[in-house]
Design an enzyme around this catalytic site. Structure first.
Site, PDB file in Angstrom:
ATOM      1  N   GLU A 171       0.788  -1.228   0.000  1.00 52.39           N
ATOM      2  CA  GLU A 171       0.000   0.000   0.000  1.00 52.39           C
ATOM      3  C   GLU A 171       0.823   1.283   0.000  1.00 52.39           C
ATOM      4  OE1 GLU A 171      -2.931  -0.052   3.068  1.00 52.39           O
ATOM      5  OE2 GLU A 171      -3.874  -1.866   2.324  1.00 52.39           O
ATOM      6  N   GLU A 354      -5.321  -8.741   0.756  1.00 56.73           N
ATOM      7  CA  GLU A 354      -5.997  -8.449   2.021  1.00 56.73           C
ATOM      8  C   GLU A 354      -7.466  -8.191   1.743  1.00 56.73           C
ATOM      9  OE1 GLU A 354      -4.511  -5.124   4.349  1.00 56.73           O
ATOM     10  OE2 GLU A 354      -2.459  -5.813   4.061  1.00 56.73           O
TER      11      GLU A 354
END
Ligand code: GCO
Length: 446
Positions: A171, A354
Protein backbone atom coordinates in the site's frame (compact mmCIF):
# COMPACT_ATOMS: atom_id res chain seq x y z
CA UNK A 1 -24.31 -18.95 8.18
CA UNK A 2 -21.31 -20.42 6.41
CA UNK A 3 -18.92 -19.34 3.67
CA UNK A 4 -19.66 -21.17 0.45
CA UNK A 5 -18.80 -20.92 -3.23
CA UNK A 6 -20.58 -22.38 -6.25
CA UNK A 7 -19.50 -26.03 -6.69
CA UNK A 8 -17.85 -25.34 -10.02
CA UNK A 9 -15.88 -22.29 -8.80
CA UNK A 10 -12.29 -22.02 -10.02
CA UNK A 11 -11.45 -20.84 -6.52
CA UNK A 12 -12.06 -24.37 -5.25
CA UNK A 13 -9.52 -25.84 -7.66
CA UNK A 14 -6.06 -26.80 -6.33
CA UNK A 15 -4.10 -24.02 -8.04
CA UNK A 16 -6.07 -21.20 -6.42
CA UNK A 17 -4.24 -20.07 -3.27
CA UNK A 18 -6.06 -19.23 -0.05
CA UNK A 19 -4.23 -17.66 2.86
CA UNK A 20 -4.23 -15.38 5.85
CA UNK A 21 -2.19 -12.19 6.19
CA UNK A 22 -0.41 -10.17 8.87
CA UNK A 23 2.28 -7.49 9.06
CA UNK A 24 5.39 -7.27 11.23
CA UNK A 25 4.69 -4.15 13.28
CA UNK A 26 1.09 -5.17 13.87
CA UNK A 27 1.87 -8.53 15.51
CA UNK A 28 5.53 -9.00 16.47
CA UNK A 29 6.10 -6.86 19.56
CA UNK A 30 9.66 -7.22 20.98
CA UNK A 31 10.49 -3.86 19.44
CA UNK A 32 13.79 -3.42 21.29
CA UNK A 33 14.87 -7.05 21.38
CA UNK A 34 17.88 -8.60 19.61
CA UNK A 35 19.08 -5.29 18.26
CA UNK A 36 15.87 -4.25 16.55
CA UNK A 37 16.18 -0.55 15.71
CA UNK A 38 13.45 2.00 16.36
CA UNK A 39 11.10 2.57 13.44
CA UNK A 40 8.78 5.42 12.49
CA UNK A 41 5.79 3.66 14.06
CA UNK A 42 7.56 3.43 17.44
CA UNK A 43 8.14 7.17 17.29
CA UNK A 44 4.61 7.90 16.11
CA UNK A 45 3.11 5.76 18.90
CA UNK A 46 5.23 7.60 21.46
CA UNK A 47 3.91 10.97 20.24
CA UNK A 48 0.92 11.93 22.40
CA UNK A 49 -2.41 12.03 20.60
CA UNK A 50 -1.34 10.10 17.51
CA UNK A 51 -2.54 6.58 18.34
CA UNK A 52 -5.79 5.83 20.16
CA UNK A 53 -5.31 5.14 23.90
CA UNK A 54 -1.55 5.67 23.49
CA UNK A 55 -1.25 2.07 22.26
CA UNK A 56 2.07 0.96 20.80
CA UNK A 57 3.81 -2.01 19.19
CA UNK A 58 6.02 -3.01 22.12
CA UNK A 59 4.11 -6.24 22.78
CA UNK A 60 1.34 -6.45 20.16
CA UNK A 61 0.53 -10.18 19.72
CA UNK A 62 3.98 -11.15 21.04
CA UNK A 63 4.40 -13.11 17.83
CA UNK A 64 8.18 -12.67 18.09
CA UNK A 65 8.03 -15.21 20.93
CA UNK A 66 4.86 -17.12 20.06
CA UNK A 67 5.66 -17.71 16.38
CA UNK A 68 5.80 -21.48 16.70
CA UNK A 69 2.32 -21.85 18.07
CA UNK A 70 1.12 -19.22 15.59
CA UNK A 71 2.32 -21.43 12.73
CA UNK A 72 0.13 -24.21 14.16
CA UNK A 73 -2.75 -21.74 14.35
CA UNK A 74 -2.24 -20.82 10.68
CA UNK A 75 -2.11 -24.47 9.73
CA UNK A 76 -5.25 -25.25 11.70
CA UNK A 77 -7.18 -22.83 9.49
CA UNK A 78 -6.60 -25.06 6.47
CA UNK A 79 -4.91 -22.35 4.38
CA UNK A 80 -2.34 -22.90 1.64
CA UNK A 81 -0.23 -19.82 2.33
CA UNK A 82 0.74 -17.22 4.89
CA UNK A 83 1.40 -13.59 3.96
CA UNK A 84 3.76 -11.83 6.37
CA UNK A 85 6.06 -8.83 6.25
CA UNK A 86 9.70 -8.45 7.20
CA UNK A 87 10.65 -5.71 9.66
CA UNK A 88 13.47 -3.70 8.07
CA UNK A 89 14.65 -2.38 11.49
CA UNK A 90 15.05 -5.95 12.73
CA UNK A 91 17.30 -7.32 10.03
CA UNK A 92 19.71 -4.50 9.16
CA UNK A 93 21.77 -2.19 11.33
CA UNK A 94 22.41 1.51 10.72
CA UNK A 95 25.51 0.74 8.67
CA UNK A 96 23.53 -1.60 6.43
CA UNK A 97 25.05 -4.74 7.96
CA UNK A 98 22.84 -7.79 8.56
CA UNK A 99 21.44 -8.34 12.05
CA UNK A 100 21.75 -12.11 12.33
CA UNK A 101 19.46 -12.39 15.35
CA UNK A 102 16.68 -10.59 13.52
CA UNK A 103 17.26 -12.65 10.40
CA UNK A 104 17.18 -15.82 12.46
CA UNK A 105 13.70 -15.01 13.65
CA UNK A 106 12.48 -15.05 10.05
CA UNK A 107 14.61 -18.06 9.09
CA UNK A 108 13.09 -20.11 11.91
CA UNK A 109 9.59 -18.89 11.18
CA UNK A 110 9.81 -19.59 7.45
CA UNK A 111 11.39 -22.97 7.97
CA UNK A 112 8.55 -23.88 10.29
CA UNK A 113 5.96 -22.64 7.78
CA UNK A 114 7.54 -24.75 5.06
CA UNK A 115 7.80 -27.78 7.35
CA UNK A 116 4.04 -27.43 7.81
CA UNK A 117 3.39 -27.35 4.10
CA UNK A 118 2.58 -23.64 3.89
CA UNK A 119 3.61 -21.31 1.08
CA UNK A 120 5.32 -18.08 2.12
CA UNK A 121 4.21 -14.72 0.67
CA UNK A 122 6.55 -12.08 2.04
CA UNK A 123 6.25 -8.30 1.86
CA UNK A 124 9.43 -6.29 2.26
CA UNK A 125 7.87 -3.05 3.42
CA UNK A 126 4.71 -2.85 5.47
CA UNK A 127 5.40 0.63 6.87
CA UNK A 128 8.08 0.08 9.53
CA UNK A 129 10.77 2.38 8.13
CA UNK A 130 13.87 2.54 10.36
CA UNK A 131 13.77 5.85 12.23
CA UNK A 132 17.37 6.73 11.29
CA UNK A 133 16.25 6.86 7.64
CA UNK A 134 13.27 9.05 8.50
CA UNK A 135 15.71 11.37 10.29
CA UNK A 136 17.36 11.87 6.90
CA UNK A 137 14.04 12.70 5.24
CA UNK A 138 12.38 9.30 4.95
CA UNK A 139 10.41 8.79 1.76
CA UNK A 140 10.74 12.47 0.88
CA UNK A 141 14.42 11.78 0.33
CA UNK A 142 15.21 9.95 -2.91
CA UNK A 143 18.18 8.34 -1.13
CA UNK A 144 15.77 6.20 0.89
CA UNK A 145 14.89 4.35 -2.32
CA UNK A 146 18.56 3.34 -2.68
CA UNK A 147 18.64 2.20 0.96
CA UNK A 148 15.54 0.12 0.28
CA UNK A 149 17.26 -1.66 -2.59
CA UNK A 150 20.17 -2.56 -0.27
CA UNK A 151 17.70 -3.88 2.27
CA UNK A 152 15.79 -5.84 -0.41
CA UNK A 153 19.07 -7.29 -1.68
CA UNK A 154 20.09 -8.45 1.79
CA UNK A 155 16.74 -9.94 2.74
CA UNK A 156 16.04 -11.71 -0.54
CA UNK A 157 19.54 -13.24 -0.48
CA UNK A 158 19.16 -14.39 3.13
CA UNK A 159 15.55 -15.55 3.10
CA UNK A 160 14.93 -16.23 -0.58
CA UNK A 161 15.04 -19.99 -0.39
CA UNK A 162 11.82 -20.12 1.67
CA UNK A 163 9.78 -17.47 -0.11
CA UNK A 164 7.35 -18.31 -2.90
CA UNK A 165 6.31 -14.75 -3.60
CA UNK A 166 7.87 -11.37 -2.80
CA UNK A 167 5.95 -8.11 -2.66
CA UNK A 168 8.14 -5.03 -2.52
CA UNK A 169 5.64 -2.68 -0.85
CA UNK A 170 2.33 -2.87 0.88
CA UNK A 171 0.00 0.00 0.00
CA UNK A 172 2.22 2.85 -1.20
CA UNK A 173 -0.91 5.02 -0.97
CA UNK A 174 -1.15 4.63 2.80
CA UNK A 175 2.59 4.78 3.44
CA UNK A 176 2.97 7.97 1.39
CA UNK A 177 -0.34 9.80 1.59
CA UNK A 178 -1.50 8.94 5.10
CA UNK A 179 2.08 9.29 6.37
CA UNK A 180 3.32 12.42 4.61
CA UNK A 181 0.28 14.34 3.31
CA UNK A 182 -2.56 13.68 5.75
CA UNK A 183 -0.37 12.86 8.75
CA UNK A 184 -2.64 10.28 10.40
CA UNK A 185 0.00 7.56 10.00
CA UNK A 186 3.73 7.60 10.75
CA UNK A 187 5.79 9.70 10.30
CA UNK A 188 2.85 12.08 10.70
CA UNK A 189 3.86 14.85 8.30
CA UNK A 190 1.08 16.84 6.69
CA UNK A 191 1.94 18.95 3.66
CA UNK A 192 -0.07 18.67 0.44
CA UNK A 193 3.05 18.51 -1.72
CA UNK A 194 4.70 15.77 0.34
CA UNK A 195 2.42 12.80 -0.26
CA UNK A 196 2.83 12.32 -3.99
CA UNK A 197 6.58 12.89 -3.86
CA UNK A 198 6.93 10.26 -1.14
CA UNK A 199 4.79 7.97 -3.29
CA UNK A 200 7.08 8.51 -6.28
CA UNK A 201 10.14 7.56 -4.26
CA UNK A 202 8.38 4.43 -2.99
CA UNK A 203 7.42 3.45 -6.54
CA UNK A 204 10.97 4.12 -7.66
CA UNK A 205 12.30 1.92 -4.84
CA UNK A 206 9.90 -0.79 -5.97
CA UNK A 207 11.11 -0.59 -9.57
CA UNK A 208 14.80 -0.57 -8.62
CA UNK A 209 14.34 -3.55 -6.29
CA UNK A 210 12.51 -5.80 -8.79
CA UNK A 211 15.57 -6.85 -10.84
CA UNK A 212 17.61 -7.33 -7.66
CA UNK A 213 14.98 -9.67 -6.22
CA UNK A 214 14.69 -11.54 -9.53
CA UNK A 215 18.44 -12.09 -9.56
CA UNK A 216 18.52 -13.33 -5.95
CA UNK A 217 15.33 -15.39 -6.20
CA UNK A 218 14.86 -16.65 -9.75
CA UNK A 219 12.17 -19.09 -8.60
CA UNK A 220 9.98 -16.63 -6.68
CA UNK A 221 7.28 -14.35 -8.02
CA UNK A 222 7.86 -10.62 -7.61
CA UNK A 223 5.16 -7.97 -7.41
CA UNK A 224 3.64 -5.15 -5.38
CA UNK A 225 0.53 -4.75 -3.23
CA UNK A 226 -1.81 -1.78 -3.73
CA UNK A 227 -4.90 -0.80 -1.79
CA UNK A 228 -7.79 0.08 -4.03
CA UNK A 229 -11.24 1.52 -3.48
CA UNK A 230 -14.26 1.79 -5.72
CA UNK A 231 -15.70 5.29 -5.61
CA UNK A 232 -19.29 6.06 -6.55
CA UNK A 233 -20.62 9.48 -7.44
CA UNK A 234 -23.07 10.76 -4.83
CA UNK A 235 -25.55 11.63 -7.62
CA UNK A 236 -25.96 11.71 -11.40
CA UNK A 237 -24.90 15.37 -11.45
CA UNK A 238 -21.90 15.89 -13.71
CA UNK A 239 -19.88 17.53 -10.95
CA UNK A 240 -20.39 14.56 -8.64
CA UNK A 241 -19.43 12.16 -11.43
CA UNK A 242 -16.29 14.23 -11.88
CA UNK A 243 -15.57 14.12 -8.14
CA UNK A 244 -15.73 10.31 -8.17
CA UNK A 245 -13.43 10.14 -11.18
CA UNK A 246 -10.87 12.40 -9.49
CA UNK A 247 -11.01 10.28 -6.35
CA UNK A 248 -10.40 6.99 -8.17
CA UNK A 249 -7.65 8.66 -10.19
CA UNK A 250 -5.85 9.82 -7.06
CA UNK A 251 -6.37 6.62 -5.05
CA UNK A 252 -6.03 3.89 -7.68
CA UNK A 253 -4.81 5.12 -11.04
CA UNK A 254 -2.01 7.20 -9.53
CA UNK A 255 -0.39 3.93 -8.44
CA UNK A 256 -1.46 1.49 -11.16
CA UNK A 257 -0.54 3.62 -14.16
CA UNK A 258 3.12 4.22 -13.36
CA UNK A 259 3.58 0.50 -12.70
CA UNK A 260 1.69 -0.80 -15.72
CA UNK A 261 1.88 2.10 -18.19
CA UNK A 262 4.96 4.11 -17.15
CA UNK A 263 3.03 7.34 -16.56
CA UNK A 264 1.10 9.24 -13.93
CA UNK A 265 -2.57 9.75 -14.84
CA UNK A 266 -2.92 12.26 -17.66
CA UNK A 267 -5.99 13.77 -16.02
CA UNK A 268 -3.83 15.18 -13.24
CA UNK A 269 -1.78 17.29 -15.64
CA UNK A 270 -4.87 19.39 -16.28
CA UNK A 271 -6.85 19.02 -13.11
CA UNK A 272 -4.37 18.75 -10.23
CA UNK A 273 -0.92 19.47 -11.67
CA UNK A 274 0.52 20.22 -8.22
CA UNK A 275 -0.14 16.56 -7.38
CA UNK A 276 2.41 15.43 -9.95
CA UNK A 277 5.71 14.54 -8.33
CA UNK A 278 9.14 15.55 -9.47
CA UNK A 279 10.24 12.77 -11.84
CA UNK A 280 13.80 12.37 -13.08
CA UNK A 281 14.60 11.05 -16.57
CA UNK A 282 14.43 7.26 -16.62
CA UNK A 283 12.29 6.96 -13.47
CA UNK A 284 9.15 5.82 -15.23
CA UNK A 285 10.98 3.06 -17.10
CA UNK A 286 12.34 1.81 -13.79
CA UNK A 287 8.94 1.90 -12.11
CA UNK A 288 7.22 0.05 -14.95
CA UNK A 289 9.35 -3.12 -14.82
CA UNK A 290 7.25 -6.16 -15.63
CA UNK A 291 5.88 -7.80 -12.47
CA UNK A 292 4.61 -11.33 -11.94
CA UNK A 293 1.56 -10.28 -9.97
CA UNK A 294 -0.28 -7.33 -8.55
CA UNK A 295 -1.69 -7.64 -5.05
CA UNK A 296 -4.90 -5.83 -4.25
CA UNK A 297 -6.11 -4.98 -0.76
CA UNK A 298 -9.82 -4.26 -0.72
CA UNK A 299 -12.07 -3.29 2.16
CA UNK A 300 -14.77 -0.82 1.18
CA UNK A 301 -16.12 1.79 -1.24
CA UNK A 302 -16.52 5.57 -1.15
CA UNK A 303 -19.34 7.91 -2.16
CA UNK A 304 -18.14 11.31 -3.25
CA UNK A 305 -19.71 14.62 -4.12
CA UNK A 306 -18.09 17.65 -5.68
CA UNK A 307 -16.27 20.03 -3.38
CA UNK A 308 -15.18 23.52 -4.49
CA UNK A 309 -11.88 23.33 -2.71
CA UNK A 310 -10.74 19.71 -2.76
CA UNK A 311 -12.71 18.58 -5.82
CA UNK A 312 -14.24 15.69 -3.90
CA UNK A 313 -15.78 15.12 -0.50
CA UNK A 314 -16.89 11.88 1.19
CA UNK A 315 -20.53 11.46 2.06
CA UNK A 316 -21.95 8.76 4.26
CA UNK A 317 -24.61 6.66 2.61
CA UNK A 318 -27.84 5.84 4.42
CA UNK A 319 -29.36 2.39 4.52
CA UNK A 320 -26.17 0.40 4.02
CA UNK A 321 -24.24 -1.79 6.43
CA UNK A 322 -21.06 -0.59 8.14
CA UNK A 323 -18.34 -2.45 10.04
CA UNK A 324 -16.97 -1.42 13.42
CA UNK A 325 -14.37 0.83 11.79
CA UNK A 326 -17.10 2.70 9.90
CA UNK A 327 -16.41 1.17 6.50
CA UNK A 328 -19.33 0.28 4.25
CA UNK A 329 -19.78 -3.40 3.42
CA UNK A 330 -19.79 -3.39 -0.40
CA UNK A 331 -18.94 -6.70 -2.07
CA UNK A 332 -20.52 -5.50 -5.34
CA UNK A 333 -17.92 -2.71 -5.41
CA UNK A 334 -15.17 -5.32 -5.15
CA UNK A 335 -16.18 -7.29 -8.24
CA UNK A 336 -16.98 -4.10 -10.16
CA UNK A 337 -13.58 -2.61 -9.40
CA UNK A 338 -11.77 -5.76 -10.50
CA UNK A 339 -13.81 -5.97 -13.69
CA UNK A 340 -13.30 -2.27 -14.47
CA UNK A 341 -9.55 -2.49 -13.95
CA UNK A 342 -9.41 -5.52 -16.18
CA UNK A 343 -11.02 -3.45 -18.96
CA UNK A 344 -8.80 -0.42 -18.36
CA UNK A 345 -5.43 -2.17 -18.08
CA UNK A 346 -3.50 -5.16 -19.25
CA UNK A 347 -3.38 -6.56 -15.72
CA UNK A 348 -0.80 -9.05 -14.54
CA UNK A 349 -2.16 -12.01 -12.55
CA UNK A 350 -3.98 -10.58 -9.52
CA UNK A 351 -3.90 -11.70 -5.91
CA UNK A 352 -6.30 -10.39 -3.31
CA UNK A 353 -3.67 -9.85 -0.65
CA UNK A 354 -6.00 -8.45 2.02
CA UNK A 355 -9.73 -8.37 2.60
CA UNK A 356 -11.59 -8.39 5.87
CA UNK A 357 -13.79 -6.66 8.41
CA UNK A 358 -13.36 -5.03 11.81
CA UNK A 359 -16.09 -6.14 14.19
CA UNK A 360 -16.84 -5.37 17.83
CA UNK A 361 -16.01 -8.94 18.81
CA UNK A 362 -16.60 -10.29 22.28
CA UNK A 363 -15.22 -13.45 23.78
CA UNK A 364 -18.11 -15.19 25.58
CA UNK A 365 -17.75 -18.59 27.18
CA UNK A 366 -14.67 -19.28 25.10
CA UNK A 367 -16.29 -18.39 21.76
CA UNK A 368 -16.54 -15.42 19.44
CA UNK A 369 -19.71 -15.36 17.38
CA UNK A 370 -18.71 -12.88 14.66
CA UNK A 371 -21.66 -13.29 12.36
CA UNK A 372 -20.98 -10.03 10.48
CA UNK A 373 -17.47 -11.13 9.53
CA UNK A 374 -18.75 -14.49 8.28
CA UNK A 375 -21.25 -12.68 6.06
CA UNK A 376 -18.58 -10.20 4.96
CA UNK A 377 -16.19 -12.98 3.93
CA UNK A 378 -18.91 -14.94 2.17
CA UNK A 379 -19.94 -11.85 0.17
CA UNK A 380 -16.40 -10.80 -0.73
CA UNK A 381 -15.10 -14.25 -1.61
CA UNK A 382 -18.08 -14.61 -3.92
CA UNK A 383 -17.35 -11.18 -5.38
CA UNK A 384 -13.89 -12.49 -6.30
CA UNK A 385 -15.56 -15.50 -7.88
CA UNK A 386 -17.84 -13.17 -9.91
CA UNK A 387 -14.82 -11.21 -11.14
CA UNK A 388 -13.06 -14.42 -12.16
CA UNK A 389 -16.16 -15.53 -14.05
CA UNK A 390 -16.14 -12.16 -15.83
CA UNK A 391 -12.61 -12.87 -17.02
CA UNK A 392 -10.28 -11.34 -14.42
CA UNK A 393 -7.19 -13.46 -13.78
CA UNK A 394 -7.18 -13.79 -9.98
CA UNK A 395 -4.93 -16.46 -8.49
CA UNK A 396 -5.29 -16.12 -4.74
CA UNK A 397 -7.17 -14.63 -1.79
CA UNK A 398 -5.78 -13.73 1.66
CA UNK A 399 -8.04 -12.87 4.57
CA UNK A 400 -6.99 -9.95 6.74
CA UNK A 401 -6.10 -10.99 9.30
CA UNK A 402 -4.84 -14.19 10.90
CA UNK A 403 -5.49 -12.60 14.30
CA UNK A 404 -6.51 -9.36 15.95
CA UNK A 405 -3.57 -6.96 16.01
CA UNK A 406 -2.31 -3.37 16.21
CA UNK A 407 -4.60 -1.45 13.88
CA UNK A 408 -2.33 1.57 13.33
CA UNK A 409 -3.85 4.86 14.51
CA UNK A 410 -6.77 2.90 15.98
CA UNK A 411 -4.41 0.96 18.26
CA UNK A 412 -5.89 -2.28 19.60
CA UNK A 413 -9.46 -0.94 19.52
CA UNK A 414 -10.32 -2.47 16.15
CA UNK A 415 -10.32 -6.22 15.65
CA UNK A 416 -9.83 -7.66 12.16
CA UNK A 417 -8.77 -11.20 13.11
CA UNK A 418 -10.17 -14.59 12.22
CA UNK A 419 -8.68 -15.32 15.64
CA UNK A 420 -9.43 -13.35 18.80
CA UNK A 421 -6.43 -12.18 20.79
CA UNK A 422 -6.69 -11.56 24.53
CA UNK A 423 -3.91 -8.98 24.87
CA UNK A 424 -3.58 -9.59 28.63
CA UNK A 425 -2.90 -13.33 28.36
CA UNK A 426 -1.93 -13.58 24.65
CA UNK A 427 -4.45 -16.37 24.37
CA UNK A 428 -5.72 -16.92 20.82
CA UNK A 429 -9.28 -18.12 20.20
CA UNK A 430 -10.40 -18.96 16.68
CA UNK A 431 -13.59 -17.01 15.95
CA UNK A 432 -16.60 -18.46 14.17
CA UNK A 433 -15.35 -16.74 10.99
CA UNK A 434 -12.04 -18.60 11.32
CA UNK A 435 -13.89 -21.90 11.48
CA UNK A 436 -16.17 -20.90 8.59
CA UNK A 437 -13.13 -20.00 6.47
CA UNK A 438 -11.47 -23.28 7.42
CA UNK A 439 -14.61 -25.24 6.51
CA UNK A 440 -14.70 -23.62 3.06
CA UNK A 441 -11.04 -24.50 2.50
CA UNK A 442 -11.42 -28.05 3.75
CA UNK A 443 -14.38 -28.58 1.40
CA UNK A 444 -12.00 -28.32 -1.55
CA UNK A 445 -11.24 -31.50 -3.42
CA UNK A 446 -7.64 -32.55 -2.84
C1 GCO B 1 -3.86 -1.83 5.39
C2 GCO B 1 -2.83 -2.65 5.98
C3 GCO B 1 -3.28 -3.46 7.14
C4 GCO B 1 -4.47 -2.95 7.92
C5 GCO B 1 -5.76 -3.39 7.29
C6 GCO B 1 -6.97 -2.89 8.01
O1 GCO B 1 -4.44 -2.28 4.43
O2 GCO B 1 -4.12 -0.74 5.86
O3 GCO B 1 -2.26 -3.45 5.04
O4 GCO B 1 -2.12 -3.40 7.86
O5 GCO B 1 -4.43 -3.41 9.21
O6 GCO B 1 -5.83 -2.90 6.01
O7 GCO B 1 -6.99 -1.49 8.02
Amino acid sequence: MSITLPDNSIMLKPNFTFGVATASFQIEGANTEDGRLPCIWDTFCATPGKVLNGDDGSVACDHYHLWKEDVQLIKSLGVDAYRLSIAWPRVMDEQGKPNEKGLNFYRNLMEELKANGLKVYATLYHWDLPQHLEDKGGWLNRETAYRFVEYADLVTKELGSWVDSWATFNEPFCAALLGYEVGVHAPGLAKPEYGRQAAHHILLAHGMAVPVIRKNCPNSDVGIVLNMNRTYAASDKAEDQFAALVRETLDNQFFIEPILNAQYPKLLEKVLPHYLPNVLPGDMDIISQPIDFMGMNFYTCNHNEYDEQNLYRDIKKEGVEYTDIGWEVAPHAFSELLINLNKQYNLPPMFITENGAACADELKAGEVDDDQRVRYLHGHINAVNDAIEAGVDIRGYFAWSLMDNFEWAEGYSKRFGLTYVDYETQQRTVKRSGYAYRDLLLSRAK
